[in-house]
Design a protein around this motif. Sequence first.
Motif, PDB file in Angstrom:
ATOM      1  N   SER A 190       0.826  -1.208   0.000  1.00 29.97           N
ATOM      2  CA  SER A 190       0.000   0.000   0.000  1.00 29.97           C
ATOM      3  C   SER A 190       0.862   1.261   0.000  1.00 29.97           C
ATOM      4  O   SER A 190       0.471   2.288  -0.557  1.00 29.97           O
ATOM      5  CB  SER A 190      -0.960   0.002   1.192  1.00 29.97           C
ATOM      6  N   GLN A 191       2.051   1.189   0.589  1.00 28.00           N
ATOM      7  CA  GLN A 191       2.976   2.322   0.539  1.00 28.00           C
ATOM      8  C   GLN A 191       3.458   2.536  -0.895  1.00 28.00           C
ATOM      9  O   GLN A 191       3.613   3.666  -1.352  1.00 28.00           O
ATOM     10  CB  GLN A 191       4.155   2.100   1.489  1.00 28.00           C
ATOM     11  N   LYS A 192       3.665   1.422  -1.613  1.00 30.48           N
ATOM     12  CA  LYS A 192       4.056   1.511  -3.019  1.00 30.48           C
ATOM     13  C   LYS A 192       2.961   2.201  -3.830  1.00 30.48           C
ATOM     14  O   LYS A 192       3.230   3.097  -4.634  1.00 30.48           O
ATOM     15  CB  LYS A 192       4.331   0.126  -3.575  1.00 30.48           C
ATOM     16  N   ARG A 193       1.731   1.810  -3.625  1.00 31.51           N
ATOM     17  CA  ARG A 193       0.623   2.364  -4.384  1.00 31.51           C
ATOM     18  C   ARG A 193       0.333   3.823  -4.005  1.00 31.51           C
ATOM     19  O   ARG A 193      -0.214   4.585  -4.791  1.00 31.51           O
ATOM     20  CB  ARG A 193      -0.649   1.526  -4.151  1.00 31.51           C
ATOM     21  N   GLY A 194       0.707   4.177  -2.785  1.00 29.39           N
ATOM     22  CA  GLY A 194       0.399   5.522  -2.295  1.00 29.39           C
ATOM     23  C   GLY A 194       1.335   6.602  -2.785  1.00 29.39           C
ATOM     24  O   GLY A 194       1.081   7.794  -2.576  1.00 29.39           O
ATOM     25  N   GLY A 195       2.437   6.215  -3.439  1.00 24.99           N
ATOM     26  CA  GLY A 195       3.397   7.215  -3.905  1.00 24.99           C
ATOM     27  C   GLY A 195       3.591   7.180  -5.406  1.00 24.99           C
ATOM     28  O   GLY A 195       2.940   6.409  -6.119  1.00 24.99           O
ATOM     29  N   LYS A 196       4.470   8.012  -5.898  1.00 21.07           N
ATOM     30  CA  LYS A 196       4.799   8.068  -7.324  1.00 21.07           C
ATOM     31  C   LYS A 196       6.035   7.215  -7.572  1.00 21.07           C
ATOM     32  O   LYS A 196       7.087   7.419  -6.955  1.00 21.07           O
ATOM     33  CB  LYS A 196       5.065   9.510  -7.738  1.00 21.07           C
ATOM     34  N   LEU A 197       5.924   6.244  -8.469  1.00 20.06           N
ATOM     35  CA  LEU A 197       7.043   5.345  -8.758  1.00 20.06           C
ATOM     36  C   LEU A 197       8.066   6.033  -9.660  1.00 20.06           C
ATOM     37  O   LEU A 197       7.724   6.621 -10.685  1.00 20.06           O
ATOM     38  CB  LEU A 197       6.542   4.062  -9.437  1.00 20.06           C
ATOM     39  N   VAL A 198       9.345   5.963  -9.248  1.00 20.31           N
ATOM     40  CA  VAL A 198      10.467   6.465 -10.064  1.00 20.31           C
ATOM     41  C   VAL A 198      11.564   5.415 -10.060  1.00 20.31           C
ATOM     42  O   VAL A 198      11.576   4.510  -9.221  1.00 20.31           O
ATOM     43  CB  VAL A 198      11.027   7.806  -9.515  1.00 20.31           C
ATOM     44  N   LYS A 199      12.483   5.526 -11.003  1.00 18.41           N
ATOM     45  CA  LYS A 199      13.614   4.606 -11.042  1.00 18.41           C
ATOM     46  C   LYS A 199      14.491   4.843  -9.808  1.00 18.41           C
ATOM     47  O   LYS A 199      14.603   5.968  -9.325  1.00 18.41           O
ATOM     48  CB  LYS A 199      14.429   4.808 -12.311  1.00 18.41           C
ATOM     49  N   LEU A 200      15.134   3.780  -9.344  1.00 22.61           N
ATOM     50  CA  LEU A 200      15.996   3.905  -8.167  1.00 22.61           C
ATOM     51  C   LEU A 200      17.105   4.927  -8.385  1.00 22.61           C
ATOM     52  O   LEU A 200      17.509   5.630  -7.456  1.00 22.61           O
ATOM     53  CB  LEU A 200      16.603   2.535  -7.817  1.00 22.61           C
ATOM     54  N   SER A 201      17.576   5.043  -9.603  1.00 25.74           N
ATOM     55  CA  SER A 201      18.644   6.000  -9.930  1.00 25.74           C
ATOM     56  C   SER A 201      18.187   7.453  -9.747  1.00 25.74           C
ATOM     57  O   SER A 201      18.995   8.364  -9.651  1.00 25.74           O
ATOM     58  CB  SER A 201      19.128   5.800 -11.360  1.00 25.74           C
ATOM     59  N   LYS A 202      16.862   7.657  -9.714  1.00 24.76           N
ATOM     60  CA  LYS A 202      16.318   9.012  -9.551  1.00 24.76           C
ATOM     61  C   LYS A 202      15.758   9.250  -8.141  1.00 24.76           C
ATOM     62  O   LYS A 202      15.128  10.285  -7.889  1.00 24.76           O
ATOM     63  CB  LYS A 202      15.233   9.262 -10.594  1.00 24.76           C
ATOM     64  N   ALA A 203      15.982   8.297  -7.252  1.00 25.01           N
ATOM     65  CA  ALA A 203      15.479   8.442  -5.879  1.00 25.01           C
ATOM     66  C   ALA A 203      16.136   9.632  -5.187  1.00 25.01           C
ATOM     67  O   ALA A 203      17.318   9.909  -5.388  1.00 25.01           O
ATOM     68  CB  ALA A 203      15.742   7.166  -5.095  1.00 25.01           C
ATOM     69  N   LYS A 204      15.371  10.333  -4.364  1.00 20.97           N
ATOM     70  CA  LYS A 204      15.889  11.466  -3.602  1.00 20.97           C
ATOM     71  C   LYS A 204      15.976  11.109  -2.126  1.00 20.97           C
ATOM     72  O   LYS A 204      15.290  10.196  -1.650  1.00 20.97           O
ATOM     73  CB  LYS A 204      14.966  12.682  -3.781  1.00 20.97           C
ATOM     74  N   VAL A 205      16.839  11.819  -1.426  1.00 18.59           N
ATOM     75  CA  VAL A 205      17.022  11.585   0.009  1.00 18.59           C
ATOM     76  C   VAL A 205      15.683  11.713   0.723  1.00 18.59           C
ATOM     77  O   VAL A 205      14.940  12.683   0.526  1.00 18.59           O
ATOM     78  CB  VAL A 205      18.027  12.585   0.606  1.00 18.59           C
ATOM     79  N   GLY A 206      15.346  10.698   1.529  1.00 20.23           N
ATOM     80  CA  GLY A 206      14.094  10.704   2.273  1.00 20.23           C
ATOM     81  C   GLY A 206      12.985   9.917   1.607  1.00 20.23           C
ATOM     82  O   GLY A 206      11.936   9.685   2.217  1.00 20.23           O
ATOM     83  N   ASP A 207      13.199   9.478   0.357  1.00 18.44           N
ATOM     84  CA  ASP A 207      12.178   8.684  -0.337  1.00 18.44           C
ATOM     85  C   ASP A 207      12.037   7.292   0.279  1.00 18.44           C
ATOM     86  O   ASP A 207      13.004   6.761   0.860  1.00 18.44           O
ATOM     87  CB  ASP A 207      12.543   8.514  -1.814  1.00 18.44           C
ATOM     88  N   VAL A 208      10.852   6.719   0.121  1.00 17.58           N
ATOM     89  CA  VAL A 208      10.646   5.307   0.472  1.00 17.58           C
ATOM     90  C   VAL A 208      11.025   4.478  -0.760  1.00 17.58           C
ATOM     91  O   VAL A 208      10.522   4.740  -1.863  1.00 17.58           O
ATOM     92  CB  VAL A 208       9.176   5.030   0.855  1.00 17.58           C
ATOM     93  N   VAL A 209      11.922   3.536  -0.601  1.00 15.58           N
ATOM     94  CA  VAL A 209      12.305   2.655  -1.714  1.00 15.58           C
ATOM     95  C   VAL A 209      11.630   1.295  -1.499  1.00 15.58           C
ATOM     96  O   VAL A 209      11.502   0.819  -0.368  1.00 15.58           O
ATOM     97  CB  VAL A 209      13.833   2.512  -1.833  1.00 15.58           C
ATOM     98  N   TRP A 210      11.211   0.691  -2.617  1.00 14.87           N
ATOM     99  CA  TRP A 210      10.419  -0.547  -2.539  1.00 14.87           C
ATOM    100  C   TRP A 210      11.011  -1.634  -3.421  1.00 14.87           C
ATOM    101  O   TRP A 210      11.529  -1.365  -4.512  1.00 14.87           O
ATOM    102  CB  TRP A 210       8.986  -0.242  -2.979  1.00 14.87           C
ATOM    103  N   ARG A 211      10.999  -2.830  -2.935  1.00 12.34           N
ATOM    104  CA  ARG A 211      11.178  -4.008  -3.773  1.00 12.34           C
ATOM    105  C   ARG A 211      10.110  -4.999  -3.316  1.00 12.34           C
ATOM    106  O   ARG A 211       9.490  -4.786  -2.267  1.00 12.34           O
ATOM    107  CB  ARG A 211      12.594  -4.589  -3.642  1.00 12.34           C
TER     108      ARG A 211
END
Length: 223
Positions: free
Chosen positions: A175-196
């Motif tokens: 649900s955390q994955k669905r609740g945010g905007k998906l971006v490539k890991l290479s474009k992740a910003k500090v403080g983002d939630v990362v998902w696998r």
Amino acid sequence: KERRFEQMSLNLVSSIKKIVLAFVVTMLIMINFITPISAKSIDKKAPVIKLTHSTITITKGSKFSAKKYLKSVKDNRDGNLKSKVKISGKVNIKKAGTYKVKYTVSDKAKNKAAKTLKVKVIEKSKAQRIVSAAKSKLGSPYRYGSNGPKSFDCSGFTQWVYKQVGKKLPRSSSSQKRGGKLVKLSKAKVGDVVWRSGHVGIYIGNGKVIHSPHSGDVVRYTT
């Protein structure tokens, strides 16, 4: 006889005048030689203080040491005076604002030198506060179904971290994955939630993530 005494008296006065004149001339010569030497021996040059920066900016809550920014202190005669420097002025790392730290030193001839460091304390960004909250729980044990504050599962950890900065996250990783905007890991910003698949963590920059991995483990860094 009177003329002879008179002549002797005149000769004596003349001799005294010559002696006095010679003494005065000698003293003037000595003064002309001595004065420049004495002038050269007077140290009027103040020490030179060098700082690494004239102004620095730190975030609220950061560690601050004034000595860290003192690069060197040198005097033309007394050499290195870094250990003699006096530091005054306080920096309140708990309150945003601009502060001044003063460095002063005197050499043996009492020549004084001073330098000022301007310190700007600013509020942390939301991303920095997220990272700080995540780091505060390093070493906390994994516990399935737990969302803190002493133990966490993976999504319970991310949910707790975001709660500390006033943001709400859904409870499960999917649900955390669905609740945010998906971006490539290479474009992740500090403080983002990362998902696998089935797992989440907090991205802290430079390819590093803080997460609560699995049973028997603790909140820790990973890449």
